[in-house]
Structures are given as C-alpha cells and as structure tokens.
Design an enzyme around this catalytic site. Sequence first.
Site, mmCIF file in Angstrom:
data_model
loop_
_atom_site.group_PDB
_atom_site.id
_atom_site.type_symbol
_atom_site.label_atom_id
_atom_site.label_comp_id
_atom_site.label_asym_id
_atom_site.label_seq_id
_atom_site.Cartn_x
_atom_site.Cartn_y
_atom_site.Cartn_z
ATOM 1 C CG ASP A 127 -0.598 -0.030 2.232
ATOM 2 O OD1 ASP A 127 1.361 -0.280 2.817
ATOM 3 O OD2 ASP A 127 -0.923 0.289 3.504
ATOM 4 C CD GLU A 128 5.372 1.261 3.278
ATOM 5 O OE1 GLU A 128 6.179 1.772 2.646
ATOM 6 O OE2 GLU A 128 5.060 0.494 4.046
ATOM 7 C CE1 TYR A 151 9.766 -2.201 -0.213
ATOM 8 C CE2 TYR A 151 8.036 -0.709 1.821
ATOM 9 C CZ TYR A 151 8.380 -2.428 0.668
ATOM 10 O OH TYR A 151 7.739 -3.155 0.851
ATOM 11 C CE LYS A 155 7.475 -3.958 -3.241
ATOM 12 N NZ LYS A 155 7.480 -5.673 -3.281
HETATM 13 P P1 NAD Z 1 11.339 -9.591 4.576
HETATM 14 O O1 NAD Z 1 12.376 -8.233 5.042
HETATM 15 O O2 NAD Z 1 11.348 -10.140 5.418
HETATM 16 O O3 NAD Z 1 12.249 -10.701 3.484
HETATM 17 C C1 NAD Z 1 13.084 -10.852 1.975
HETATM 18 C C2 NAD Z 1 13.728 -12.187 1.495
HETATM 19 O O4 NAD Z 1 13.379 -11.330 0.090
HETATM 20 C C3 NAD Z 1 14.152 -12.278 2.443
HETATM 21 O O5 NAD Z 1 14.616 -13.707 2.847
HETATM 22 C C4 NAD Z 1 16.039 -12.237 1.310
HETATM 23 O O6 NAD Z 1 16.869 -12.445 1.859
HETATM 24 C C5 NAD Z 1 15.187 -12.347 0.095
HETATM 25 N N1 NAD Z 1 15.671 -11.013 -0.856
HETATM 26 C C6 NAD Z 1 16.028 -9.847 -1.114
HETATM 27 N N2 NAD Z 1 16.271 -9.196 -2.256
HETATM 28 C C7 NAD Z 1 16.911 -10.571 -3.311
HETATM 29 C C8 NAD Z 1 17.582 -11.161 -4.204
HETATM 30 N N3 NAD Z 1 17.860 -9.863 -4.749
HETATM 31 N N4 NAD Z 1 17.183 -12.163 -4.557
HETATM 32 C C9 NAD Z 1 16.656 -13.061 -3.714
HETATM 33 N N5 NAD Z 1 15.476 -12.936 -2.478
HETATM 34 C C10 NAD Z 1 15.884 -11.626 -2.654
HETATM 35 O O7 NAD Z 1 10.037 -8.930 3.484
HETATM 36 P P2 NAD Z 1 8.852 -9.184 4.299
HETATM 37 O O8 NAD Z 1 8.609 -7.734 5.113
HETATM 38 O O9 NAD Z 1 8.650 -10.739 4.089
HETATM 39 O O10 NAD Z 1 8.561 -8.573 2.492
HETATM 40 C C11 NAD Z 1 8.014 -9.628 1.301
HETATM 41 C C12 NAD Z 1 7.176 -8.857 0.239
HETATM 42 O O11 NAD Z 1 6.100 -7.982 0.906
HETATM 43 C C13 NAD Z 1 8.056 -7.617 -0.493
HETATM 44 O O12 NAD Z 1 8.011 -7.372 -1.278
HETATM 45 C C14 NAD Z 1 7.691 -6.805 0.519
HETATM 46 O O13 NAD Z 1 7.659 -5.124 -0.107
HETATM 47 C C15 NAD Z 1 6.255 -7.082 0.578
HETATM 48 N N6 NAD Z 1 5.030 -6.242 1.790
HETATM 49 C C16 NAD Z 1 5.092 -6.424 2.759
HETATM 50 C C17 NAD Z 1 4.044 -5.960 3.361
HETATM 51 C C18 NAD Z 1 5.419 -5.633 5.471
HETATM 52 O O14 NAD Z 1 3.989 -5.496 6.312
HETATM 53 N N7 NAD Z 1 6.352 -6.488 5.653
HETATM 54 C C19 NAD Z 1 3.269 -5.493 3.575
HETATM 55 C C20 NAD Z 1 3.195 -5.060 2.129
HETATM 56 C C21 NAD Z 1 3.885 -5.922 1.239
HETATM 57 P P1 TYD Z 2 7.676 0.129 9.676
HETATM 58 O O1 TYD Z 2 7.405 -1.657 10.749
HETATM 59 O O2 TYD Z 2 9.020 0.702 9.147
HETATM 60 O O3 TYD Z 2 6.719 0.053 8.865
HETATM 61 P P2 TYD Z 2 6.083 1.020 6.894
HETATM 62 O O4 TYD Z 2 7.151 1.497 6.786
HETATM 63 O O5 TYD Z 2 6.028 0.322 6.287
HETATM 64 O O6 TYD Z 2 5.056 1.185 7.650
HETATM 65 O O7 TYD Z 2 7.001 0.767 10.255
HETATM 66 C C1 TYD Z 2 5.635 0.670 10.678
HETATM 67 C C2 TYD Z 2 5.242 2.259 11.826
HETATM 68 O O8 TYD Z 2 6.017 2.267 12.988
HETATM 69 C C3 TYD Z 2 6.044 3.785 10.862
HETATM 70 O O9 TYD Z 2 4.807 4.552 11.122
HETATM 71 C C4 TYD Z 2 7.396 4.722 11.190
HETATM 72 C C5 TYD Z 2 6.992 4.167 12.684
HETATM 73 N N1 TYD Z 2 8.534 3.019 13.874
HETATM 74 C C6 TYD Z 2 8.784 3.360 14.818
HETATM 75 O O10 TYD Z 2 7.954 4.955 15.372
HETATM 76 N N2 TYD Z 2 9.336 3.080 15.394
HETATM 77 C C7 TYD Z 2 10.675 2.149 15.020
HETATM 78 O O11 TYD Z 2 11.691 2.073 15.677
HETATM 79 C C8 TYD Z 2 10.213 1.767 13.696
HETATM 80 C C9 TYD Z 2 10.625 0.700 12.746
HETATM 81 C C10 TYD Z 2 9.300 2.557 12.888
#
Ligand code: NAD
Ligand code: TYD
Length: 347
Positions: A127-128, A151, A155
């Site tokens: 959603d970012e 970031y 995306k």
């Molecule tokens: P994460 O950082 O925990 O995991 C990312 C994984 O990708 C890691 O295992 C890393 O080793 C691997 N990776 C990184 N670069 C690579 C490359 N060049 N080739 C192969 N592998 C590689 O991330 P996450 O939180 O699990 O997010 C996964 C996906 O979901 C991402 O695309 C992120 O943008 C998307 N997403 C995350 C959230 C969230 O809240 N975490 C929300 C919406 C979408």
């Molecule tokens: P984060 O988990 O980094 O996710 P995103 O930036 O992708 O939303 O952060 C979630 C929210 O928490 C964001 O508004 C930033 C805030 N935040 C803090 O206030 N302190 C922290 O140390 C971190 C990592 C995030």
Amino acid sequence: MKILVTGGAGFIGSNFVRYMLARYPDVNVVNFDALTYAGNLENLQDLETDPRHVFVRGNIAAMEDVESLFRSHAFDAVVNFAAESHVDRSLHMGADVFIQTNVAGVQMLMDAVRMNGVGRFMQVSTDEVYGSLGEQGRFSESSPIQPNNPYAATKAAADLMVRAACRSHGLDAVITRCSNNFGPYQFPEKLIPLMIANAMEDKPLPVYGDGQHVRDWIFVTDHCAAIDCVLRNGKTGMIYNVGGDHDIPNLDVVRGILRCLGKPETLIRYVEDRPGHDRRYAIDASRIKRELGWKPVYDFEPALSRTVEWYVANRKWWERIRTGVYREYYEQLYRGRLESGEDGDAS
Ligand code: NAD
Ligand code: TYD
C-alpha cells in the site's frame, strides 16, 4: 502444481510457504532467496525434511542465477516476495540495492516467466505505493501512485513494469497491495517485533515523531490467504488491495505490546521523526472481498497477543538476529536519537 516462491526465507515468504504446503498436498515449492540480512533459513527449519520444499540460494537480479533456476525447474506460477523491504534502510543506507532487487530483479523474473512459458506471475506489492492519506479516506486500487520514500518508489516502479509487461507482452500477471503485516518470523527491525524485543530486554522503545502515524495492521496468515486467493482466482492484469480493516496509531500498537508483556509505558521514547514519514495508511479492500470472496479473519488484539507470545517463546531466534551486522545497523540508525529522546508518558 509447482510454485516458485522468491524471498521465501523472509518474513511473509516463509509464512506463505508454510501456509501453502500445509493447505495443498499437491503443491510443490521451490524457494529462491538470496539470503540477505533479512533472509533466515531458521524461518524454514520445520520444513527442512519436507520433500515438497526445495531451497535454492540465488539473486533475482542476477541473470545467471535466474537462468539456471528456470533451466532446472518447470514452474506453473511464480510468486515474488523477494525485496529490500525496510523503509528506514532505503533512507539511511542508500537506494541502490532497492533499485536492483525491487525493480531490476522483478523485470528479470518477468522476462524469465515469459521466455519459459510459466502460467502466472504474481507481484507482492504494498500500500506504500499510494503515499500518504490525509485525515479521511482509504486507498482504493485507483488511488494515485505517490510514493514518498525510496522503498515505496521502487515498489511503485515495479508495479508499473508489471503493468507494462501485461499490456505489451500479454504476461499473465496479478498484483497485490497489502498493508502492514505482523506475526511470527518478522525481522526485528520492523515496528512490532522491534518493540516486543526491546520491551523484553527493558530497552527504550523508539517511537517516531508523535506516534500518531496510522497503519492498517493485518496478521500475516490473512495476507498469505489473500495471495493464495489472487494467485488462483485473480483476473489477469488486475491489482487487488489487501488490508486488515484495523487502522490505528503507532502509539496504540506500542501500548498494546507493553500491556501484553506487563511492561511500563516509561520505556517509550519519542525520537526524531522519519524523513518523509507517511502520516496515514488505510486500505479499501472491497475489490478482493467482493470479487474473490476473501476477508481478513484474525482480529487484531488476539493476533497481537499471539505474536507477542511467539516472540517470548522464540527468544533465541531474535536474539541471534540482534547480533553482528544487524547490531551495527541498529547502532548507526538510532545513534543520537535515543539519547536526545524524551521519556514516554506513563499515564
Ligand atoms: P523481508 O525483508 O522479511 O524478506 C525479504 C526476503 O527477500 C528475504 O528473505 C531476502 O533474503 C530476500 N531477498 C532480498 N533481496 C533478494 C534478491 N535480490 N534475490 C532473492 N532474494 C532476495 O520482507 P517481508 O516483510 O517478508 O516482505 C516480503 C514482500 O512483501 C516484499 O516484496 C514487500 O515489499 C511486501 N510487503 C511487505 C509488507 C510488510 O508489512 N512486511 C506489506 C506489504 C507488502
Ligand atoms: P515499519 O514497521 O518500518 O513499517 P512501514 O514503514 O513500512 O509502515 O514502521 C511502521 C510504523 O512504525 C511507521 O509509521 C514507522 C513507525 N516506527 C517507529 O515509530 N519506530 C520504529 O523504531 C520503527 C521501526 C517504526
């Protein structure tokens, strides 16, 4: 069905692999991951003996790795989780690796999908890409793309490349844009696991700015179910928003964690805000609900308690992560911030 899952050693990817293998006896997964700082094979320990799960180390942005992967396996579908995923890193460590993985890597995968006749490509987006909301409203799939940090911009760029591949090459691709996930195996640099780990160690909890930034929290299993649903039934070329219907300020999340752990609010420190910090995210997920019948089933409070319990029971998992490279990064990011921060309000 043989699925290529990229980034499956990370947080959501490892949860997705576990979800798919548990749910479908006929699914085989090849898990392709570069094992960056965020990739952790310990996330997959319970799947080590499962013959339906094969791990391959490789980089989605390296042509020789991708070519060799597609030469060795015939896939029915590709689900791309691989990404540099942390906003603060994209701000403080430079955007290069974000552009390489999140944009060039996605294009490399789509080219391989086309050349090898793979059925469907699924891009796990966020959603970012929509940027920030004001006081009112929610993001729909037709909201303008207005990313505010490197970031999010990478995306968004990938989403546009996926759109272009659909339109110009007829690629069968779908995109999900999900809100903030939480749950087991999330790397302790993100808000919820960082706050849990710090609170457990009686360390300060660094809340950015006034703590009133709003995120729409979804339990990771609900996101995995949405991806499965879109992978199977989503319409080619379509974007699906995914959200938890639970948009609350960061401070409420942090206080909830402290309550679960029985720790005092005096641990909260208000620190310098993140540059370009998006004020509010809230998702309108009516398309996936209406057209595909998905909805989130985990309520926030019990899912948060369950998550806290997981981090308490798996202390060794996050303690190992919080050493070495991660530690250096952590020091660099918060140096000078915690010292000058103010005490949290204990009331
Ligand atoms: P994460 O950082 O925990 O995991 C990312 C994984 O990708 C890691 O295992 C890393 O080793 C691997 N990776 C990184 N670069 C690579 C490359 N060049 N080739 C192969 N592998 C590689 O991330 P996450 O939180 O699990 O997010 C996964 C996906 O979901 C991402 O695309 C992120 O943008 C998307 N997403 C995350 C959230 C969230 O809240 N975490 C929300 C919406 C979408
Ligand atoms: P984060 O988990 O980094 O996710 P995103 O930036 O992708 O939303 O952060 C979630 C929210 O928490 C964001 O508004 C930033 C805030 N935040 C803090 O206030 N302190 C922290 O140390 C971190 C990592 C995030």
